[in-house]
Design an enzyme around this catalytic site. Structure first.
Site: not given
Lengths: 314, 277
Positions: B41-43
């Site tokens: 779950l990047d960003g």
């Protein structure tokens, strides 16, 4: 999965197109900037006559720029160059099939690409290059193919050891080589011993390697230490495991950049532990077509990335 | 009167979107559907910066996306969903940020225990994977409670990786394997039993936190970064890697569909590899 024999007749042909065009042994392609050579610009004869295979292939022998700093191409910054580059050389067989050639031609072309990359790494200051030459899963290929590859590997290494010594390349082998034929095992051990003091480029060749098996053998070594009373089981932690991995032969065991060619988006059991924070780059071109331009693109992409290692933004 | 009509229209619109999505999933299901999807779950922080949201709002937006995506996955028929919620490396961030994430996690876990909507609708069993001893005490207790509360569900599995890194998982598995072998050796009557003294691949695998799920078929990392960041290194050796440029709160149905289509394209080759002895 690619299997690339070590036929290191390195040349300054910077693209695959040039590799197939026969060139005279001592004539150098004019488009290569002079900075790729040593500052003294020594001609081939100063390093000895070109090898027989080099002339038959039509490729000039290698010239290394010694210990001089070579100018990087435009767009690359020296301080952002990866220290350790890992490569999965995938796509040789597909390359041959697409051209209606036998599979072995694919491996030959792959070997030429491999030479190019080793040479570029030497020139551009990359310290460690790890290549996935043969996976433990590749044994499932036809025996004729694997036998041929092992033979090519042996012949290539025997022919190229001199050049590698001159170029300051140190060779290490990771993987389970006990399954290989005895003469090849002896040759590999000899190559590792002979080149051990070289420091220009550390070339790590993964033969019969599996990332999971690497971790298992590290755990087995730790278990032996526990049995011998050297450590307690509770003391086993990440750094102890890391020290026992096969990549402990280098000071930089973690690749900064992994390049996999042929568009496959998988790791395929290569360097499992060591790839924890590695930037991955998936190139669409097949390995024999992976030349200087494609390599430059991969490096530029790497240099644009922001590496945070899970912590704060820089 | 108008308000009632608007609500009805809204509900109609929602139902038709839902119907179309189910039709799309029926079409996708003609081909192989991945059994296990993993997400990094990047960003979230970049999203908050992009839209000038407050501190921590990026994570909340991310949580909403997570709920939709989990719902789509289970509707499609994916049995296992793993998410990289919080890495051991993330503890190195600013204490306020870490606290913000911990508070959000506690709030959502307690919400899950209270309402149990997603869990009941899809029969989800929740696992918290990682070195849970590193978590703040209230979060750890809530996590253990949630695992116990959902332990009877077996329709779908949700693996939430918190205080997790793959190298920590492997080191922990190595340590436990050594301890077991050591105990076995000490209690063994036959002193020359060398064959059983050696640690094998299966020993390590049986002590991994992720042993409750098969290997992921697809690993999705949002925000365009292509690196594993110490997530499921052992398990994603043959997984398809997919890195859309969208930030995590921007992820949608189209990304899931694209990932599944790519998986279906690569599936015959992967099956051949899996069948090799």
């Amino acid at each position: 999965m690619a299997v690339v024999p070590l036929r290191l007749h390195l040349s300054f042909t910077s693209s695959p197109r040039h590799a197939t065009r026969p060139t005279l042994g001592l004539m150098l392609p004019s488009h290569i900037p002079r900075s790729f050579f040593s500052s003294a610009d020594k001609p081939a004869t100063a390093l000895g006559p070109p090898g027989k295979d080099a002339i038959l292939n039509g490729t000039p022998p290698a010239y290394y720029a010694g210990e001089d700093i070579v100018a990087l191409p435009a767009g690359l910054r020296r301080e952002l160059m990866p220290r350790h580059l890992a490569v999965i050389m995938d796509g040789n067989r597909r390359w041959a099939r697409m051209r209606g050639l036998p599979v072995v031609s694919g491996y030959e072309a792959g070997a030429r690409a491999f030479r190019r990359i080793v040479e570029l790494c030497c020139n551009w200051g990359i310290r460690v290059l790890t290549v996935f030459a043969f996976s433990s899963e590749n044994w499932f290929r036809p025996k004729v193919e694997t036998d041929f590859l092992m033979g090519l590997f042996e012949r290539g290494l025997r022919d190229e050891l001199r050049h590698l010594m001159r170029a300051g390349v140190r060779i290490s082998i990771i993987g389970d080589i006990s399954k290989l034929l005895k003469p090849l095992q002896v040759l590999l051990a000899d190559a590792m011993d002979t080149t051990i003091n070289n420091s220009r480029l550390h070339l790590i060749i993964a033969v019969n390697y599996s990332g999971q098996n690497d971790v298992v053998q590290a755990c087995q070594k730790l278990a032996v230490k526990v049995k011998d009373g050297l450590i307690e089981p509770e003391e086993i932690n990440e750094s102890l495991v890391e020290r026992e991995l096969e990549t402990n032969c280098t000071d930089f065991p973690h690749p900064d950049l992994l390049i996999r060619t042929s568009g496959e988006l998988r790791i395929s059991n290569f360097l499992l532990w060591q790839l924890a924070y590695t930037e991955l780059y998936f190139a669409d071109s097949l390995w024999p077509d992976f030349g200087e331009d494609e390599f430059l693109e991969a490096l530029c992409s790497f240099q644009r990335r922001q590496r945070r290692y899970g912590g704060q933004n820089s | 009167m108008d308000g009632k009509r608007d609500t009805i229209l809204f509900k109609l619109f929602g139902s038709s979107v839902s119907y179309m999505r189910r039709c799309l999933f029926s079409v996708l299901s003609v081909g192989p559907v991945p059994n296990h999807l993993a997400f990094i779950l990047d960003g979230n922080r970049r999203y908050a910066k992009k839209w000038n949201l407050g501190e921590g709002m990026g994570y909340r937006a991310g949580f909403l996306s997570l709920m939709s995506l989990i719902k789509y996955c289970y509707e499609l028929g994916v049995k296992y969903v793993s998410i990289y919620a919080f890495s051991i490396d993330n503890f190195r961030r600013r204490p306020e940020e870490v606290q913000c994430v911990m508070d959000l996690m506690l709030e959502k876990i307690e919400g899950l225990l209270r309402e149990q909507t997603l869990v009941n609708q899809y029969g989800v069993r929740v696992y918290f994977i990682g070195n849970l001893k590193l978590l703040h005490e209230p979060v750890r207790l809530a996590a253990e409670k949630a695992m116990k509360a959902t332990s009877n569900n077996n329709n779908s599995i949700l693996l939430i990786c918190v205080a997790y890194t793959s190298t920590d998982e492997i080191a922990h598995a190595a340590q436990e394997s050594c301890e077991d072998k050591w105990a076995l050796i000490r209690s063994s009557v036959n002193e020359e039993n060398d064959a059983n003294d050696v640690i094998k691949l299966s020993d390590i695998e049986s002590h991994m936190y992720m042993r409750v799920a098969p290997d992921p078929d697809i690993l999705v990392r949002t925000s365009g970064e292509t690196r594993l960041s110490n997530f499921l290194l052992w398990q994603t050796s043959n997984s398809l890697l997919f890195s859309p440029k969208a930030l995590w709160p921007e992820i949608g149905l189209r990304h899931l569909v694209w990932a599944v289509l790519n998986f279906q394209r690569a599936h015959p080759y992967l099956e051949r590899r899996r069948k090799q002895p």
